[in-house]
Design a protein around this motif. Structure first.
Motif, PDB file in Angstrom:
ATOM      1  N   PRO A 133       1.209  -1.058  -0.006  1.00  0.00           N
ATOM      2  CA  PRO A 133      -0.079  -0.124   0.069  1.00  0.00           C
ATOM      3  C   PRO A 133       0.827   1.258   0.279  1.00  0.00           C
ATOM      4  O   PRO A 133       2.744   1.473   0.018  1.00  0.00           O
ATOM      5  CB  PRO A 133      -0.831   0.013   1.298  1.00  0.00           C
ATOM      6  N   ALA A 134       0.104   2.432  -0.189  1.00  0.00           N
ATOM      7  CA  ALA A 134       1.362   3.736  -0.389  1.00  0.00           C
ATOM      8  C   ALA A 134       1.850   3.835   1.563  1.00  0.00           C
ATOM      9  O   ALA A 134       0.479   3.541   2.218  1.00  0.00           O
ATOM     10  CB  ALA A 134       0.182   4.610  -0.848  1.00  0.00           C
ATOM     11  N   PHE A 135       2.602   4.438   1.235  1.00  0.00           N
ATOM     12  CA  PHE A 135       3.223   4.780   2.687  1.00  0.00           C
ATOM     13  C   PHE A 135       3.777   3.742   3.546  1.00  0.00           C
ATOM     14  O   PHE A 135       3.692   3.792   4.042  1.00  0.00           O
ATOM     15  CB  PHE A 135       2.035   5.352   3.580  1.00  0.00           C
ATOM     16  N   PRO A 148       0.417   4.194  12.495  1.00  0.00           N
ATOM     17  CA  PRO A 148       0.212   4.597  11.271  1.00  0.00           C
ATOM     18  C   PRO A 148      -0.997   4.908  10.740  1.00  0.00           C
ATOM     19  O   PRO A 148      -1.625   5.568   9.589  1.00  0.00           O
ATOM     20  CB  PRO A 148      -0.107   3.067  10.941  1.00  0.00           C
ATOM     21  N   SER A 149      -2.091   5.685  11.672  1.00  0.00           N
ATOM     22  CA  SER A 149      -3.196   5.906  11.421  1.00  0.00           C
ATOM     23  C   SER A 149      -3.401   7.816  10.494  1.00  0.00           C
ATOM     24  O   SER A 149      -3.738   8.451  10.088  1.00  0.00           O
ATOM     25  CB  SER A 149      -4.120   5.653  12.743  1.00  0.00           C
ATOM     26  N   LEU A 150      -1.702   7.767  10.624  1.00  0.00           N
ATOM     27  CA  LEU A 150      -0.914   9.696  11.312  1.00  0.00           C
ATOM     28  C   LEU A 150      -1.389   8.956   9.340  1.00  0.00           C
ATOM     29  O   LEU A 150      -1.785  10.822   8.289  1.00  0.00           O
ATOM     30  CB  LEU A 150      -0.297   9.381  11.137  1.00  0.00           C
ATOM     31  N   LEU A 151      -1.478   7.679   8.099  1.00  0.00           N
ATOM     32  CA  LEU A 151      -1.314   8.544   7.233  1.00  0.00           C
ATOM     33  C   LEU A 151      -2.782   7.609   6.171  1.00  0.00           C
ATOM     34  O   LEU A 151      -2.840   6.698   4.930  1.00  0.00           O
ATOM     35  CB  LEU A 151      -0.296   7.157   6.817  1.00  0.00           C
ATOM     36  N   ILE A 166      -0.004  14.026   4.918  1.00  0.00           N
ATOM     37  CA  ILE A 166       2.114  14.444   4.707  1.00  0.00           C
ATOM     38  C   ILE A 166       2.406  15.669   6.280  1.00  0.00           C
ATOM     39  O   ILE A 166       3.083  15.490   6.727  1.00  0.00           O
ATOM     40  CB  ILE A 166       2.483  15.125   3.966  1.00  0.00           C
ATOM     41  N   ARG A 167       1.516  16.539   5.953  1.00  0.00           N
ATOM     42  CA  ARG A 167       1.747  16.975   6.966  1.00  0.00           C
ATOM     43  C   ARG A 167       1.251  16.790   7.593  1.00  0.00           C
ATOM     44  O   ARG A 167       2.187  17.477   9.255  1.00  0.00           O
ATOM     45  CB  ARG A 167       0.687  18.925   6.579  1.00  0.00           C
ATOM     46  N   SER A 168       0.310  16.741   8.236  1.00  0.00           N
ATOM     47  CA  SER A 168      -0.062  15.976   9.811  1.00  0.00           C
ATOM     48  C   SER A 168       1.000  15.285  10.223  1.00  0.00           C
ATOM     49  O   SER A 168       1.304  15.120  11.539  1.00  0.00           O
ATOM     50  CB  SER A 168      -1.294  15.867   9.767  1.00  0.00           C
ATOM     51  N   THR A 169       1.542  14.699   9.265  1.00  0.00           N
ATOM     52  CA  THR A 169       2.283  13.109   9.326  1.00  0.00           C
ATOM     53  C   THR A 169       3.907  14.750   9.630  1.00  0.00           C
ATOM     54  O   THR A 169       4.648  13.962  11.082  1.00  0.00           O
ATOM     55  CB  THR A 169       2.989  11.884   8.621  1.00  0.00           C
ATOM     56  N   ILE A 170       3.914  15.387   8.979  1.00  0.00           N
ATOM     57  CA  ILE A 170       5.772  15.840   9.223  1.00  0.00           C
ATOM     58  C   ILE A 170       5.666  16.168  11.492  1.00  0.00           C
ATOM     59  O   ILE A 170       7.156  17.082  11.979  1.00  0.00           O
ATOM     60  CB  ILE A 170       6.179  16.517   8.452  1.00  0.00           C
ATOM     61  N   GLY A 171       3.862  17.303  11.354  1.00  0.00           N
ATOM     62  CA  GLY A 171       3.874  17.756  12.336  1.00  0.00           C
ATOM     63  C   GLY A 171       4.028  16.581  13.509  1.00  0.00           C
ATOM     64  O   GLY A 171       4.794  17.401  14.163  1.00  0.00           O
ATOM     65  N   ALA A 172       3.926  15.348  13.711  1.00  0.00           N
ATOM     66  CA  ALA A 172       4.007  14.594  14.800  1.00  0.00           C
ATOM     67  C   ALA A 172       5.155  14.016  14.554  1.00  0.00           C
ATOM     68  O   ALA A 172       5.586  13.951  16.169  1.00  0.00           O
ATOM     69  CB  ALA A 172       2.910  13.403  14.049  1.00  0.00           C
ATOM     70  N   LEU A 176       6.137  12.001   1.001  1.00  0.00           N
ATOM     71  CA  LEU A 176       6.122  12.452   2.140  1.00  0.00           C
ATOM     72  C   LEU A 176       7.910  12.572   2.552  1.00  0.00           C
ATOM     73  O   LEU A 176       8.153  13.675   3.885  1.00  0.00           O
ATOM     74  CB  LEU A 176       6.042  11.424   3.387  1.00  0.00           C
ATOM     75  N   LEU A 177       9.078  11.368   1.948  1.00  0.00           N
ATOM     76  CA  LEU A 177      10.174  12.011   2.648  1.00  0.00           C
ATOM     77  C   LEU A 177      10.864  13.348   1.629  1.00  0.00           C
ATOM     78  O   LEU A 177      11.539  13.928   2.524  1.00  0.00           O
ATOM     79  CB  LEU A 177      11.121  10.455   1.848  1.00  0.00           C
ATOM     80  N   GLY A 178      10.408  13.022   0.571  1.00  0.00           N
ATOM     81  CA  GLY A 178      10.721  15.144  -0.202  1.00  0.00           C
ATOM     82  C   GLY A 178      10.680  15.931   1.009  1.00  0.00           C
ATOM     83  O   GLY A 178      11.480  16.383   1.419  1.00  0.00           O
ATOM     84  N   ALA A 179       9.023  16.335   1.336  1.00  0.00           N
ATOM     85  CA  ALA A 179       9.019  17.154   2.034  1.00  0.00           C
ATOM     86  C   ALA A 179       9.454  17.144   3.573  1.00  0.00           C
ATOM     87  O   ALA A 179       9.890  18.057   3.814  1.00  0.00           O
ATOM     88  CB  ALA A 179       7.320  16.871   2.225  1.00  0.00           C
TER      89      ALA A 179
END
Length: 879
Positions: free
Chosen positions: A68-70, A86-89, A106-112, A136-139
């Motif tokens: 799956p994605a991510f 994993p629910s972040l994504l 992506i923005r939520s995950t980076i914040g977490a 996500l990696l690039g961001a």
């Protein structure tokens, strides 16, 4: 055994670790061929970080299409670190586009991650990473310097991810000395000095090959003897298979099935297919590797090992393994589909593969991964489904949602003669280069004589496309037929389509009341029709309608509702319209820098969706802004390259004509006016029409083309009392432009009425920037006949212009607001206005009659008056 070689790379990673200890984030990407030692180097870094009490999280990419994605991030977040899950994504289907949903995740995950730091994140095998994982990696890499995170990735050279701010560490093969150090470090036997060179030659310096060769030599107890021929089986595959020889037959059978699972294996599922506990034997042999944080899973120590085992299976063995995994292995819809496809050999198994692929596509659609849905539906079609047209229609819809318009069009063209209207209605809201092909789809669908509801929708699509093709008469006629059929059917979706088509064929300015009624109906039908886009268009239409009416309060209220809708939908197109509405509001408020920035943000949102019109709409907005702030907007200094744009469309000709006039480029003006003269009589009725007519009239007056100016004036009169403001560009009250054209044509009485109306309209609208323009235009008009009123208007315009930052307007207003007469001239002008002759004035002021005559001539010239009679009528100079 410690790490062999890699001194420079270890130093670089130590620098990264030192930065982490100081709280400075950083990233490194270890790049090299398969088996080159990327994982070993990453493992060394992990050991050092853990020795410094750092928290390390590890995720690995999976090469199989069922992942799956991510995926690597999902695995990494199973670590139990507070705030990371994993629910972040998870991308829920909440009516938003895939791109927006992914962006939000992506923005939520980076914040977490920021909140959970400091952390060390290790992501292996990024060459297999899915697009979402790389996004996500690039961001994260772009922001990593401002975090307390350390990121280490491994990747093969092709495809190597593009990671901004990451240090790239390229790993090459071992040299002979490193190979010798590895062999000596095994410590199991003395190494004859002839072996390092031989092993290096045979293995090419690959750490993987070196390790496999060393294991072979150790098993055969040959390292202590002089080097000789090894009798190496062909390729790494056979070399790897020799590692399995000591294993039991049950373990080898289990490894074959495990290889069909993929890079990671669900142990309970594997045991359902291959009973027994051969997994422990494979782990002990080093072929499978445990993950202490996930005891129900194992993985192959190296992908090449898995591939070698998989390739060693014959066709029947592979088919049986995939069929068994699909039937008993569980997993996601995509994983099941992958195995079903690889086991599809007859009608029954192909039918199962098609069902699994359709299910995988549906799951991808729910997760807003439209590209994945397209791929799975394509795999379904490869297996010759009985309902191929249904599957192809679904693929067309997925392709349209994912922006693959060429594929969507091709699928629709392939099935429209059998499917009919549904195929003609997949691609909506697009014209331009696609319009001819889409019109042909509509014609073919109508040839099948659909029912009233479907016919209404196809006719509405046809009307929209005819408008794009600039055939307004046909578009209006067809839209009326679509509306009648939609009303007859009562079908909400048909009514929504017909309303949209009707909006495209009416004058959005003079028919503004009908626009508002269409918007009301469209919004009411959005729910019953299951068409949230209907509410979006209704809000957009209302914003423009209130802008044209000059109702700022209603416009602001509608923008607030559009804001709420855009937040709920999370569609890029909704965000784009919201930003355009905000930009117009900011411009009308005189907040020019914010307006320009907001328009630029809107263009960026649209261009991310490959909307080619976005840059032109942004330039149009800047063109309107430039009339307030000065300059040409973002049009180039050299118009040569843009004259082709002028020839391609009337709106382009109008833009270039305006810029050419400001640049005093008479040749370009003449070229564009010739195009506009031909275009004006046949202009379609849309939001571009007022701008084109207005500009044609202004430039024609400048160029002395009274005939064209008169034509433009006659066409523009229908907009008197309205504001030429929209989300695309704002130009203020139409009466200001009408006044300027009328003044240039010598229609002074009409011009006076227009200018007075424009000032009153801008005062009523509370639009300070355009009020300053209206006052300035009126002041210029009144200068010859009413200098006092001229100065009053100009002074007021100057105050506003200086406050808002309108330097050109401020300078012109300053010139007009100054009394051009000297104190003596004002005294003489007052006496002339009172009716005194030159001799009487001379006697009263003790001047010569000739001196008075000279003063009177100067006064008339400065005030632009033709004679003494005009000055006698200038009441502002009377005593």
């Amino acid at each position: 055994m410690g790490l062999i070689g890699r001194v420079a790379e270890v130093v670089a990673l130590d620098r990264l670790r030192a930065g982490a200890l100081r709280g400075a984030g950083g990233a490194a990407l270890l790049v090299g061929d398969a088996g080159i030692g990327k994982s070993a180097l990453a493992g060394e870094a992990v050991t050092r970080f853990r020795a410094a009490d750092a928290t390390v999280l590890i995720g690995r990419c999976d090469p199989d299409e069922g992942a799956p994605a991510f995926w690597p991030w999902l695995r990494l977040f199973e670590s139990g670190v507070d705030g990371l899950s994993p629910s972040l994504l998870e991308l829920a289907d909440e009516g938003e586009s895939a791109a927006v949903a992914r962006f939000r995740a992506i923005r939520s995950t980076i914040g977490a991650l920021r909140a959970a730091g400091p952390l060390v994140l290790v992501l292996e095998d990024l060459h297999w990473a899915d697009a979402a994982s790389l996004a996500l990696l690039g961001a994260l890499c772009r922001e990593i310097g401002s975090t307390s995170l350390t990121l280490i990735g491994t990747s093969r050279p092709v495809p190597q991810p593009d990671l901004p701010e990451a240090e790239i560490l390229e790993l090459g093969p071992w040299d002979v000395r490193a190979v010798g150090a590895y062999l000596t470090g095994l410590g199991e036997a003395e190494v004859h000095p002839t072996w390092p060179a031989v092993v290096h030659r045979l293995g090419g310096g690959s750490p993987l090959y070196t390790r496999e060769l060393a294991r072979l030599l150790l098993r055969e107890d040959r390292l202590a003897r002089p080097a000789g021929s090894i009798g190496l089986p062909e390729g790494l595959r056979r070399l790897v298979l020799r590692r399995t020889v000591p294993l039991t037959p049950a373990c080898r059978e289990m490894l074959g099935v495990a290889a069909a699972f993929g890079a990671e294996i669900d142990v309970p599922a594997l045991r359902r297919i291959v009973p027994g506990d051969a997994v422990a034997e494979a782990v002990e042999a080093g072929i499978l590797v445990e993950d202490p944080s996930a005891p129900a899973r194992v993985r192959f120590g190296h992908e090449l090992v898995r591939q070698a085992l998989y390739d060693s299976m014959n066709r029947d063995e592979r088919i049986r393994a995939h069929a068994a995994i699909a039937a008993h292995g569980g997993g996601s819809p995509a994983e099941i589909a992958r195995h079903r496809v690889r086991a599809a050999v007859d009608e029954e198994s192909r039918r199962a593969a098609v069902e699994a692929c359709v299910s995988a596509a549906a799951a991808a659609t729910r997760a807003l991964d439209h590209e994945e849905a397209v791929r799975w539906l394509g795999r379904a079609l490869e297996n010759r489904p009985r309902d191929a047209d249904v599957v192809r229609l679904e693929r067309a819809k997925a392709a349209y949602r994912g922006g693959q318009l060429d594929l969507a069009l091709a699928d629709c063209e392939a099935i429209v003669d059998r499917v009919g209207a549904p195929a003609a209605l997949v691609i909506t809201g697009f014209g331009g280069p696609l319009a001819p092909a889409l019109l042909r789809l509509c014609d073919r669908a109508l040839a099948l004589e659909p029912g009233d509801a479907e016919r209404a929708q196809v006719l509405a699509q046809t009307a929209f496309l005819m408008t794009e093709a600039e055939d307004p008469a046909a578009a209006r006629r067809i839209s009326e037929e679509a509306m009648a059929l939609a009303e007859k059917s009562g079908h909400p979706g048909a009514l929504v389509s017909a309303i949209h088509a009707r909006h495209e064929v009416i004058d959005p300015v003079s028919d503004v009341d009908e626009v508002l009624e269409l918007a009301r109906r469209g919004a009411a039908l959005a729910g019953p029709a299951g068409r949230p886009d209907a509410e979006l268009w209704s809000r957009v239409w209302r914003v423009d309608a209130h802008l044209m009416r000059g109702d700022r309060a209603a416009m602001d209220a509608e923008t607030a509702k559009l804001d709420a809708l855009a937040a709920r939908l999370s569609w890029p197109v909704a965000r784009w319209h919201l930003l355009r509405a905000r930009g117009a509001g900011l411009l009308l408020s005189g907040r020019f820098a914010e307006a320009e920035a907001t328009s630029a943000e809107a263009a960026e949102v649209a261009m991310r969706g490959h909307d080619e019109s976005a840059s032109y709409l942004h330039r149009a907005f800047l063109g309107g802004l430039a009339r307030l702030t000065g300059g040409r907007g973002h049009w180039p200094a050299d118009l040569g390259a843009d004259l082709s744009l002028a020839a391609s469309a009337p709106v382009g000709a109008a833009h270039i004509a305006r810029v050419a006039m400001e640049m005093n480029d008479r040749e370009a003006v003449d070229q564009t006016l010739a195009l506009l003269r031909t275009a004006l009589p046949v202009l379609p009725i849309d939001l571009r029409r007022p701008f084109i007519v207005m500009t044609a009239g202004e430039v024609a007056i400048w160029a002395g083309d009274r005939s064209l100016a008169a034509d433009a004036y006659a066409l523009l009169l229908r907009y008197a009392g309205f504001y030429l403001n929209s989300q695309t560009a704002c130009f203020g009250a139409a009466d200001r432009t009408l006044g300027e054209i009328a003044f240039g044509l010598g229609k002074t009485q009409a011009a006076d009425g227009h200018f007075a109306a424009a000032v009153a309209m801008e005062e009523a609208a509370g639009c300070a920037p355009f009020l300053a323009l209206a006052r300035l235009a009126y002041a210029r008009f009144l200068r010859p006949t009413d200098p006092r009123r001229c100065r009053e208007l100009a002074a007021a315009a100057g105050v506003t212009a200086r406050r808002l930052g309108m330097p050109v307007v401020a300078a012109a207003a300053g010139e007009l607001s100054r009394d051009p007469l000297t104190a003596r001239e004002r005294e003489i002008a007052a006496l002339v206005a009172d009716g005194l002759a030159n001799r009487a004035i001379a006697e009263r002021l003790y001047l010569s009659e000739r001196t008075v005559e000279t003063h009177v001539r100067h006064i008339l010239a400065k005030l632009g008056l033709s004679g003494r009679a005009d000055l006698r009528g200038a009441s502002q100079y009377r005593h």
